[in-house]
Design an enzyme around this catalytic site. Structure first.
Site, PDB file in Angstrom:
ATOM      1  N   TYR A  47      18.985  27.062   0.277  1.00 21.51           N
ATOM      2  CA  TYR A  47      20.121  26.821   1.183  1.00 21.51           C
ATOM      3  C   TYR A  47      20.486  28.119   1.880  1.00 21.51           C
ATOM      4  O   TYR A  47      20.580  29.167   1.241  1.00 21.51           O
ATOM      5  CB  TYR A  47      21.342  26.321   0.411  1.00 21.51           C
ATOM      6  CG  TYR A  47      21.599  24.847   0.684  1.00 21.51           C
ATOM      7  CD1 TYR A  47      21.779  24.407   1.990  1.00 21.51           C
ATOM      8  CD2 TYR A  47      21.661  23.928  -0.351  1.00 21.51           C
ATOM      9  CE1 TYR A  47      22.001  23.067   2.252  1.00 21.51           C
ATOM     10  CE2 TYR A  47      21.887  22.584  -0.092  1.00 21.51           C
ATOM     11  CZ  TYR A  47      22.050  22.160   1.218  1.00 21.51           C
ATOM     12  OH  TYR A  47      22.269  20.844   1.481  1.00 21.51           O
ATOM     13  N   ASP A 193      15.745  21.339  29.687  1.00 13.32           N
ATOM     14  CA  ASP A 193      15.068  20.927  28.459  1.00 13.32           C
ATOM     15  C   ASP A 193      13.573  21.037  28.766  1.00 13.32           C
ATOM     16  O   ASP A 193      12.988  20.167  29.387  1.00 13.32           O
ATOM     17  CB  ASP A 193      15.470  19.481  28.130  1.00 13.32           C
ATOM     18  CG  ASP A 193      14.780  18.942  26.901  1.00 13.32           C
ATOM     19  OD1 ASP A 193      13.798  19.555  26.460  1.00 13.32           O
ATOM     20  OD2 ASP A 193      15.218  17.899  26.393  1.00 13.32           O
ATOM     21  N   THR A 219      11.633  21.643  22.204  1.00  9.49           N
ATOM     22  CA  THR A 219      11.053  21.411  20.888  1.00  9.49           C
ATOM     23  C   THR A 219      10.042  22.528  20.660  1.00  9.49           C
ATOM     24  O   THR A 219       9.707  23.276  21.581  1.00  9.49           O
ATOM     25  CB  THR A 219      10.321  20.060  20.822  1.00  9.49           C
ATOM     26  OG1 THR A 219       9.359  20.027  21.886  1.00  9.49           O
ATOM     27  CG2 THR A 219      11.280  18.903  20.953  1.00  9.49           C
ATOM     28  N   LYS A 222       5.338  20.644  20.773  1.00  8.53           N
ATOM     29  CA  LYS A 222       4.531  20.041  21.851  1.00  8.53           C
ATOM     30  C   LYS A 222       3.550  21.112  22.349  1.00  8.53           C
ATOM     31  O   LYS A 222       2.670  21.497  21.585  1.00  8.53           O
ATOM     32  CB  LYS A 222       5.443  19.499  22.949  1.00  8.53           C
ATOM     33  CG  LYS A 222       6.371  18.368  22.440  1.00  8.53           C
ATOM     34  CD  LYS A 222       7.153  17.717  23.547  1.00  8.53           C
ATOM     35  CE  LYS A 222       7.979  16.545  23.061  1.00  8.53           C
ATOM     36  NZ  LYS A 222       9.332  16.901  22.599  1.00  8.53           N
ATOM     37  N   ARG A 228       7.285  20.734  13.841  1.00  6.77           N
ATOM     38  CA  ARG A 228       8.310  19.907  14.490  1.00  6.77           C
ATOM     39  C   ARG A 228       9.648  20.641  14.403  1.00  6.77           C
ATOM     40  O   ARG A 228      10.047  21.077  13.328  1.00  6.77           O
ATOM     41  CB  ARG A 228       8.456  18.563  13.773  1.00  6.77           C
ATOM     42  CG  ARG A 228       7.205  17.752  13.690  1.00  6.77           C
ATOM     43  CD  ARG A 228       7.500  16.333  13.322  1.00  6.77           C
ATOM     44  NE  ARG A 228       8.009  15.658  14.487  1.00  6.77           N
ATOM     45  CZ  ARG A 228       7.244  15.263  15.514  1.00  6.77           C
ATOM     46  NH1 ARG A 228       5.950  15.456  15.492  1.00  6.77           N
ATOM     47  NH2 ARG A 228       7.776  14.668  16.555  1.00  6.77           N
TER      48      ARG A 228
HETATM   49  N1  DSN Z   1       9.393  11.670  21.961  1.00  8.78           N
HETATM   50  C1  DSN Z   1       9.154  12.766  22.857  1.00  8.78           C
HETATM   51  C2  DSN Z   1       8.093  12.463  23.832  1.00  8.78           C
HETATM   52  O1  DSN Z   1       7.176  11.755  23.458  1.00  8.78           O
HETATM   53  O2  DSN Z   1       8.125  12.913  24.950  1.00  8.78           O
HETATM   54  C3  DSN Z   1      10.361  13.197  23.544  1.00  8.78           C
HETATM   55  O3  DSN Z   1      11.375  13.360  22.621  1.00  8.78           O
END
Ligand code: DSN
Length: 427
Positions: A47, A193, A219, A222, A228
């Site tokens: 934690y 974003d 994120t 990607k 993640r």
């Molecule tokens: N789920 C993601 C995507 O596939 O673009 C976006 O959050």
């Protein structure tokens, strides 16, 4: 304790699925082994509510170093003054950002979900559309490009406090400067974003949002090819010009407001094992190998778009600047749902996607979204893209022919053996 063979068998099956298939979901990627290794460590036990040097629990001296390393590396990648690496996901990053910057009921302006936007940019089924008054801009029907004239007009009439740019299914670059100009006219904040194209932005292959947007979220899993998770960034920290009645003056700097919006605002204990994996992936992004990877993504996407176009597929906006493309299947008499489900049987994974001005429901859709980050990680180059498109086309043009689908699924498995993924993990 007895080994949980049920769960580990399923994990092995998923590994095999990933190894065998052609992965074209634009938001997915394959991390390095060391990124995965960092996640499966003792750091999951700790934690560490708070931030490095200011935690609510003891025993954080190592965790502090890990999190600080992630912050420092991320700041270096994007040349930023501020980075928060704690958001558990992109949606959490956006929720925290909005909690920090907005009051409930404030107006926001984002790209409509059905035009390639994202749930967290104001959709009525999401917190962003429930807590804030959401307004939308669209893409143009004839070009598929963001309608900047409409964005400006809406901004001037609605006067949102926050303009959101960035998208989940938009294949073109974004004119951040133009958005900032209208935002300045109406005293609005701008957030980008950049979750989808972040890896290309990191290497200067697309316009940078950092000079024109007050805030940038992303994120990490990607095109950044990390675990993640989510992040929040600011190129320059600044004092909140609107002031906030409920915070003390020392927290008026945006960096403090955003830190507090993540914790304690929207999250509890940070996932330090994931933050360690973020640090590892950020280290990878700083290498020349990642520069070559990002460039290859762009080359592959362009080669793939060319191959689809040559076979008569209708790509929204006519092509791609980034890592993905959106294909309208109506001229092929197919729905996105049928295409996705049938391609799945041939081990080709992608997602159905609404196309702009779609006449079908989001569960059916008229399109598919195709992305190349994952197959690029597997080592595929431009010359392999026509082959991938030919396999997709064979399935789609023989959509009810089980023999063809079975034949393609064997060819897909054979092809992917040439591009090994995690062979060390096979038992
Ligand atoms: N789920 C993601 C995507 O596939 O673009 C976006 O959050």
């Amino acid at each position: 304790m007895q080994r949980d063979t049920i769960v580990f068998n399923l994990i092995n099956q998923e590994l095999e699925r990933q190894q065998h298939g052609i992965e074209l979901i634009a938001s997915e990627n394959f991390t390095s082994l060391q990124v995965m290794e960092a996640m499966g460590t003792s750091l999951t036990n700790k934690y560490a509510e708070g931030y490095p040097g200011r935690r609510y629990y003891g025993g954080c001296e190592i965790i502090d170093q890990v999190e600080q390393l992630a912050i420092d590396r991320l700041k270096q990648i994007f040349n930023c003054e501020y980075a928060n690496v704690q958001p558990h996901s992109g949606a959490q990053a956006n929720a925290a950002l909005m909690l920090g910057v907005l009051q409930p009921g404030d107006k926001i302006l984002g790209l409509d979900l059905s035009m390639g936007g994202h749930l967290t940019h104001g959709s009525p089924v999401n917190f962003s559309g429930k807590l804030y008054e959401a307004h939308f801009y669209t893409v143009k029907k004839d070009t598929g490009l963001i309608d900047y004239d409409m964005l400006e007009e809406k901004a001037r009439t609605v006067k949102p406090k926050l303009i959101i740019c960035g998208a989940s299914a938009y294949s073109r670059d974004i004119d951040y400067g133009r958005i900032r100009k209208v935002a300045d006219e109406i005293n609005a904040f701008v957030m980008c974003d950049m979750a989808h194209p972040a890896g290309l932005i990191a290497k200067g292959l697309l316009n940078s949002p950092f000079d024109d947007c007050h805030f940038v979220t992303s994120t990490t899993h990607k095109t950044l090819r990390g675990p993640r998770g989510g992040i929040i960034l600011m190129k320059k920290d600044f004092e909140n010009p609107f002031g906030l009645k409920d915070v003390k003056s020392k927290t008026r700097m945006m960096s403090n407001i955003l830190d507090m919006a993540v914790f304690p605002g929207t999250q509890g204990g940070p996932l330090e094992h994931v933050i360690a994996a973020k640090a590892v992936s950020f280290g990878e992004i700083l290498t020349d190998d990642f520069t070559a990877y990002a460039k290859q993504i762009q080359k592959n996407a362009q080669a793939m778009a060319k191959a689809f176009t040559a076979k008569g597929y209708n790509i929204i906006s006519g092509g791609t600047d980034n890592h993905l493309m959106l294909i309208d299947l109506r001229n092929k008499n197919l729905t996105g749902k049928k295409a996705q489900e049938t391609l799945d049987k041939a081990h080709i994974t992608l997602n159905k996607n609404a196309v702009p001005y779609d006449d079908k429901s989001p569960f059916v859709t008229s399109g598919i979204r195709v992305g190349v980050p994952a197959i690029t990680t597997r080592g595929m180059k431009e010359e392999h893209m026509p082959l991938v498109v030919a396999l997709i086309d064979r399935v789609l043009m023989n959509i009810d022919d089980q023999k063809t689908i079975a034949a393609v699924s064997h060819e897909v498995k054979d092809l992917m053996k040439q591009f090994p993924l995690y062979p060390q993990l096979n038992k």
